[in-house]
Design a protein around this motif. Structure first.
Motif, PDB file in Angstrom:
ATOM      1  N   TYR A 272      31.196  49.100  32.958  1.00 63.81           N
ATOM      2  CA  TYR A 272      30.206  49.855  33.742  1.00 63.81           C
ATOM      3  C   TYR A 272      29.574  50.973  32.915  1.00 63.81           C
ATOM      4  O   TYR A 272      28.353  51.083  32.825  1.00 63.81           O
ATOM      5  CB  TYR A 272      30.884  50.424  34.989  1.00 63.81           C
ATOM      6  CG  TYR A 272      29.948  51.246  35.852  1.00 63.81           C
ATOM      7  CD1 TYR A 272      29.024  50.633  36.693  1.00 63.81           C
ATOM      8  CD2 TYR A 272      29.987  52.643  35.815  1.00 63.81           C
ATOM      9  CE1 TYR A 272      28.160  51.388  37.477  1.00 63.81           C
ATOM     10  CE2 TYR A 272      29.131  53.400  36.592  1.00 63.81           C
ATOM     11  CZ  TYR A 272      28.223  52.767  37.422  1.00 63.81           C
ATOM     12  OH  TYR A 272      27.361  53.531  38.192  1.00 63.81           O
TER      13      TYR A 272
ATOM     14  N   VAL B 221      36.700  47.203  33.946  1.00 60.50           N
ATOM     15  CA  VAL B 221      35.592  47.550  34.845  1.00 60.50           C
ATOM     16  C   VAL B 221      34.912  48.834  34.390  1.00 60.50           C
ATOM     17  O   VAL B 221      33.672  48.919  34.315  1.00 60.50           O
ATOM     18  CB  VAL B 221      36.098  47.692  36.300  1.00 60.50           C
ATOM     19  CG1 VAL B 221      34.980  48.240  37.204  1.00 60.50           C
ATOM     20  CG2 VAL B 221      36.578  46.354  36.827  1.00 60.50           C
TER      21      VAL B 221
ATOM     22  N   LEU C 270      32.057  43.935  32.363  1.00 59.06           N
ATOM     23  CA  LEU C 270      32.127  44.395  33.753  1.00 59.06           C
ATOM     24  C   LEU C 270      32.490  43.244  34.691  1.00 59.06           C
ATOM     25  O   LEU C 270      33.353  43.393  35.568  1.00 59.06           O
ATOM     26  CB  LEU C 270      30.790  45.005  34.171  1.00 59.06           C
ATOM     27  CG  LEU C 270      30.682  45.455  35.639  1.00 59.06           C
ATOM     28  CD1 LEU C 270      31.723  46.525  35.954  1.00 59.06           C
ATOM     29  CD2 LEU C 270      29.269  45.962  35.933  1.00 59.06           C
ATOM     30  N   THR C 271      31.866  42.092  34.490  1.00 58.16           N
ATOM     31  CA  THR C 271      32.154  40.934  35.345  1.00 58.16           C
ATOM     32  C   THR C 271      33.582  40.450  35.164  1.00 58.16           C
ATOM     33  O   THR C 271      34.287  40.133  36.134  1.00 58.16           O
ATOM     34  CB  THR C 271      31.173  39.789  35.028  1.00 58.16           C
ATOM     35  OG1 THR C 271      29.826  40.246  35.170  1.00 58.16           O
ATOM     36  CG2 THR C 271      31.398  38.613  35.965  1.00 58.16           C
TER      37      THR C 271
ATOM     38  N   GLY D 182      35.519  35.232  35.692  1.00 58.25           N
ATOM     39  CA  GLY D 182      34.467  36.227  35.541  1.00 58.25           C
ATOM     40  C   GLY D 182      33.666  36.017  34.265  1.00 58.25           C
ATOM     41  O   GLY D 182      32.434  36.151  34.236  1.00 58.25           O
TER      42      GLY D 182
ATOM     43  N   LEU E  36      35.842  42.944  36.938  1.00 56.85           N
ATOM     44  CA  LEU E  36      35.777  42.847  38.405  1.00 56.85           C
ATOM     45  C   LEU E  36      36.549  41.622  38.908  1.00 56.85           C
ATOM     46  O   LEU E  36      37.307  41.707  39.883  1.00 56.85           O
ATOM     47  CB  LEU E  36      34.317  42.778  38.858  1.00 56.85           C
ATOM     48  CG  LEU E  36      33.533  44.088  38.765  1.00 56.85           C
ATOM     49  CD1 LEU E  36      32.057  43.840  39.085  1.00 56.85           C
ATOM     50  CD2 LEU E  36      34.105  45.131  39.724  1.00 56.85           C
TER      51      LEU E  36
ATOM     52  N   ALA F 136      41.174  47.346  35.720  1.00 58.20           N
ATOM     53  CA  ALA F 136      40.349  48.503  36.079  1.00 58.20           C
ATOM     54  C   ALA F 136      39.714  49.118  34.841  1.00 58.20           C
ATOM     55  O   ALA F 136      38.556  49.578  34.874  1.00 58.20           O
ATOM     56  CB  ALA F 136      41.205  49.532  36.819  1.00 58.20           C
TER      57      ALA F 136
ATOM     58  N   SER G 266      39.948  41.790  41.045  1.00 58.05           N
ATOM     59  CA  SER G 266      40.023  41.177  42.373  1.00 58.05           C
ATOM     60  C   SER G 266      41.165  40.164  42.442  1.00 58.05           C
ATOM     61  O   SER G 266      41.901  40.097  43.439  1.00 58.05           O
ATOM     62  CB  SER G 266      38.694  40.492  42.715  1.00 58.05           C
ATOM     63  OG  SER G 266      38.437  39.409  41.834  1.00 58.05           O
TER      64      SER G 266
END
Length: 257
Positions: free
Chosen positions: A44, A40, A52-53, A250, A56, A37, A60
């Motif tokens: 962001y 992320v 960011l990728t 990612g 994420l 997190a 996930s």
């Protein structure tokens, strides 16, 4: 220390151990999800697409694996298949029984055990020591009283006159039985009898009944706790590796794009 205190300590130790196991698993999961997190948020707000990728995908992977682990032990409303361990506890018990009877208490294994024991005397002394031989002495006294020696015994004070002989008789009988049970001839006869097909079948049936009786004492909650305590610590690493591999995927996706 009383039995109740011992039982209480055992329960407390088990509860403490389970708590530590759960905390260790939760800590790995929480740390992994927080790190993902954080990536992320950094990606962001820092306008870093690759970070960011990675964040994420890592988040996930960690969350889905955490949810999968959680769903093994707990029923999640709306998610079909969750709570599989407590829901399938009857199959779990049947599997344990089948494993015990098909892998451990097979006729071949029992034969092998008896064969290994046939070369040495089976120690029946602990069993004999627990046998109550007082009825044997009472039967002997009754037989003597009803025999032709009964009149002579009555002149000597009746059956009460034989009571001082009770303890020595019992001790001597036990000693004789122990010596008999340790003889080669007795053990040979015992092994031969135990190896009879009917005895084998009865033995396996009794073992199966004992296993089934013990398994019937299990509840879904107990089954869940047993499995959870054994594997949840290791399943916690699924969350960690889910986050790691998710982040790697990612990174690869960001570089390709």
């Amino acid at each position: 220390m009383s039995k109740n205190e011992v039982d209480s300590n055992a329960v407390n130790n088990s509860a403490i151990k389970k708590t530590l196991v759960n905390k260790a698993s939760v800590n790995k999961s929480v740390i992994t999800n927080l790190l993902a997190a954080a990536l992320v948020l950094v990606g962001y707000f820092g306008e870093l697409p690759i970070v960011l990728t990675i964040g994420l995908f890592a988040l996930s992977g960690a969350i889905t694996n955490w949810l999968a682990v959680h769903m093994l032990f707990e029923k999640v409303p709306g998610l079909y298949g969750s709570g599989v361990v407590p829901l399938r506890f009857e199959e779990f018990k049947a599997g344990i029984k089948h494993l015990m009877m098909s892998q451990f208490f097979t006729q071949d294994n029992i034969d092998r055990f008896l064969t290994s024991k046939s070369s040495q005397a089976i120690d029946l002394k602990p069993v004999i020591e627990k046998v109550d031989l007082a009825p044997s002495f009472d039967a002997l006294v009754s037989t003597v009283a009803q025999s032709s020696l009964g009149g002579m015994l009555a002149m000597l004070g009746g059956t009460e006159a034989l009571m001082p002989l009770k303890e020595p008789f019992i001790e001597k009988m036990k000693q004789s039985l122990v010596e008999l049970s340790q003889s080669e001839e007795f053990n040979s006869i015992l092994i031969n009898e135990l190896e009879q097909p009917k005895v084998m079948a009865d033995m396996r049936a009794k073992v199966a009944d004992i296993v089934e009786q013990r398994l019937n004492e299990l509840t879904p909650v107990m089954v869940k706790d047993i499995i959870e305590e054994m594997i949840k610590t290791h399943l916690g690493w699924l969350v960690v590796w889910g986050g790691v591999f998710g982040g790697m995927i990612g990174a690869l996706a960001a570089l390709i794009n």
